[in-house]
Enzyme design. Structure first.
Site, mmCIF file in Angstrom:
data_model
loop_
_atom_site.group_PDB
_atom_site.id
_atom_site.type_symbol
_atom_site.label_atom_id
_atom_site.label_comp_id
_atom_site.label_asym_id
_atom_site.label_seq_id
_atom_site.Cartn_x
_atom_site.Cartn_y
_atom_site.Cartn_z
ATOM 1 N N GLY A 71 -96.085 -88.191 -26.504
ATOM 2 C CA GLY A 71 -96.491 -86.805 -26.650
ATOM 3 C C GLY A 71 -97.982 -86.631 -26.859
ATOM 4 O O GLY A 71 -98.583 -85.665 -26.382
ATOM 5 N N ASN A 151 -93.547 -79.015 -36.173
ATOM 6 C CA ASN A 151 -92.933 -80.263 -36.608
ATOM 7 C C ASN A 151 -92.627 -80.289 -38.094
ATOM 8 O O ASN A 151 -91.734 -81.016 -38.537
ATOM 9 C CB ASN A 151 -93.832 -81.451 -36.252
ATOM 10 C CG ASN A 151 -95.271 -81.241 -36.695
ATOM 11 O OD1 ASN A 151 -95.934 -80.305 -36.258
ATOM 12 N ND2 ASN A 151 -95.771 -82.106 -37.553
ATOM 13 N N GLN A 179 -91.038 -81.412 -30.488
ATOM 14 C CA GLN A 179 -89.967 -81.227 -31.470
ATOM 15 C C GLN A 179 -88.792 -80.433 -30.931
ATOM 16 O O GLN A 179 -87.684 -80.523 -31.471
ATOM 17 C CB GLN A 179 -90.523 -80.530 -32.717
ATOM 18 C CG GLN A 179 -91.446 -81.385 -33.556
ATOM 19 C CD GLN A 179 -90.752 -82.605 -34.138
ATOM 20 O OE1 GLN A 179 -89.524 -82.667 -34.229
ATOM 21 N NE2 GLN A 179 -91.534 -83.591 -34.543
ATOM 22 N N HIS A 201 -89.669 -90.521 -28.307
ATOM 23 C CA HIS A 201 -88.952 -90.953 -29.498
ATOM 24 C C HIS A 201 -88.480 -89.800 -30.374
ATOM 25 O O HIS A 201 -87.784 -90.023 -31.366
ATOM 26 C CB HIS A 201 -89.803 -91.930 -30.324
ATOM 27 C CG HIS A 201 -90.988 -91.318 -30.992
ATOM 28 N ND1 HIS A 201 -91.119 -91.234 -32.351
ATOM 29 C CD2 HIS A 201 -92.108 -90.776 -30.479
ATOM 30 C CE1 HIS A 201 -92.273 -90.655 -32.650
ATOM 31 N NE2 HIS A 201 -92.892 -90.382 -31.534
ATOM 32 N N THR A 237 -99.499 -98.879 -13.738
ATOM 33 C CA THR A 237 -98.169 -99.209 -13.246
ATOM 34 C C THR A 237 -97.097 -98.658 -14.183
ATOM 35 O O THR A 237 -97.101 -98.927 -15.382
ATOM 36 C CB THR A 237 -98.009 -100.741 -13.128
ATOM 37 O OG1 THR A 237 -99.021 -101.251 -12.269
ATOM 38 C CG2 THR A 237 -96.641 -101.100 -12.575
ATOM 39 N N CYS A 322 -101.481 -87.098 -51.813
ATOM 40 C CA CYS A 322 -102.210 -87.288 -53.062
ATOM 41 C C CYS A 322 -103.387 -88.216 -52.810
ATOM 42 O O CYS A 322 -103.205 -89.347 -52.355
ATOM 43 C CB CYS A 322 -101.294 -87.871 -54.131
ATOM 44 S SG CYS A 322 -102.102 -88.083 -55.737
#
Length: 370
Positions: A71, A151, A179, A201, A237, A322
């Site tokens: 993506g 997302n 998403q 994925h 390729t 944090c």
């Protein structure tokens, strides 16, 4: 406690059908798909099939699909490819403040090259107002890039409405659908987009593969120059292995689009959290117009990372980070105007196809025990 995975917006496992589709290309059919001899036939057919499968899910022609490494590359190719194809003309693009870094970073890069970028705001639910898009347009605007669904909070943007504005002004429209593919409809004709990005994925394909839909007749400058692969739009390729996986993932995604089972579990999760915590838990994102699998909530007065650290068997994501003892909200929550004392307790739970009711109830019990 058995591990419970609720971070499917970060990455989904390769579906069993996807693994099986890829298996023949792990050892056999190794030829270069661009070659003309017998050893290339299997790989070439796998890519042809994969391209057709992705196109079928998006409602476009196979030749409008450009395979990428994921993506992020698809987003980069959309923004940079169009910018460089303009050959130095004045360029202005519009993106939202809650885009994925794979869109924000290329936009910032293009600013360094002389482009002007307008970052339109979102409301408290994470939605872009199409009127903000209209107001941002100038005579040099060549592209609007607004993600289909966020997302972090899952809010689904009014892409069709934005498309109508883009058409009125002759401006191209790109959407990052990483998403939303496989969760809600991503038909490019219905959305009215010129370019659309996919991340493998996120849709139960392997990592390392994605795609960019490029409307027929639209010229983009390649990011990777070399031979004329992918219709001259991306040199390198092609991997029959990864493309076979992405194609199969898109093929088996169709029954899950609009399927109510995941949304029912998500809503049950939210209902049980409200019963357990009352006004100490707050929903982030639009209550209705969001992905059916996404639940982003804030535990008021708590720190999301601290909560997850106490339930290590649960895989989920936080909405804050944090650094040196200081809590910093994610840019998405910050752009939505979420108060720091609310946003610091944000956790994103994203459900998958295999998520069960027992898992949801186990997570609620774990949270109640803290």
């Amino acid at each position: 406690m058995k591990p419970i995975y609720l971070d499917f917006n970060a990455s989904a496992p390769a579906a069993p059908e996807v693994v099986e589709a890829m298996r023949p290309y792990l050892a056999g059919d190794f030829g270069n798909p661009s070659s003309l001899h017998w050893a290339a036939h299997g790989a070439r057919e796998a890519i042809k099939t994969g391209r057709a499968q992705v196109a079928r899910l998006l409602g476009c022609r196979p030749e409008e699909i450009v395979f990428t490494s994921g993506g992020s590359e698809a987003n980069n190719l959309a923004l940079k490819g169009l910018f460089f194809a303009r050959a130095g003309r004045p360029s202005h693009l519009i993106v939202s403040k809650i885009e994925h870094p794979a869109t924000i970073a290329p936009a910032c890069f293009l600013e360094r090259l002389g482009a002007r970028v307008t970052y339109v705001p979102v409301d408290g639910a994470g939605l872009v107002d199409p009127d903000e898009i209209r107001k941002a347009i100038t005579r040099d605007t060549f592209l609007i890039s607004i993600m289909h669904a966020n997302n972090e909070v899952g809010s689904i943007q009014p892409i069709a409405a934005i498309s109508r504005i883009a058409r009125e002004h002759g401006i191209l429209l790109h959407t990052d659908a990483a998403q939303s593919v496989g969760k809600i409809s991503t038909n490019v004709g219905t959305l009215g987009v010129d370019l659309l990005s996919i991340a493998g994925h996120k849709v139960y394909a392997p990592k390392g593969v994605g795609a960019l839909y490029v409307r027929g007749g639209l010229e983009i400058e390649p990011l990777i120059h070399g031979a004329g692969h992918e219709g001259g739009r991306r040199a390198g390729t092609e991997s029959a292995l990864l493309i076979a996986g992405l194609g199969k993932a898109c093929e088996i995604a169709q029954p899950w689009i609009g399927a109510p089972s995941t949304q029912r579990l998500r809503d049950l999760f939210w209902e049980q959290l409200r019963m357990a915590f009352g006004d100490r838990v707050v929903l982030n994102g639009h209550p209705e117009h969001r992905l059916p699998n996404t639940l982003n909530v804030s535990f008021v007065g708590r720190v999301g990372a601290d909560i997850l650290a106490q339930i290590p068997s649960v895989a989920a994501s936080t909405g804050s980070a944090c650094h040196s003892g200081e809590i910093k909200l994610s840019p998405v929550l910050e752009a939505m105007g979420v108060a720091p004392e609310i946003g610091m307790g944000a956790i994103r739970f994203s459900l998958g196809r295999a998520t069960t009711r027992d898992e949801i109830e186990d997570v609620v019990n774990l949270l109640k025990g803290l």
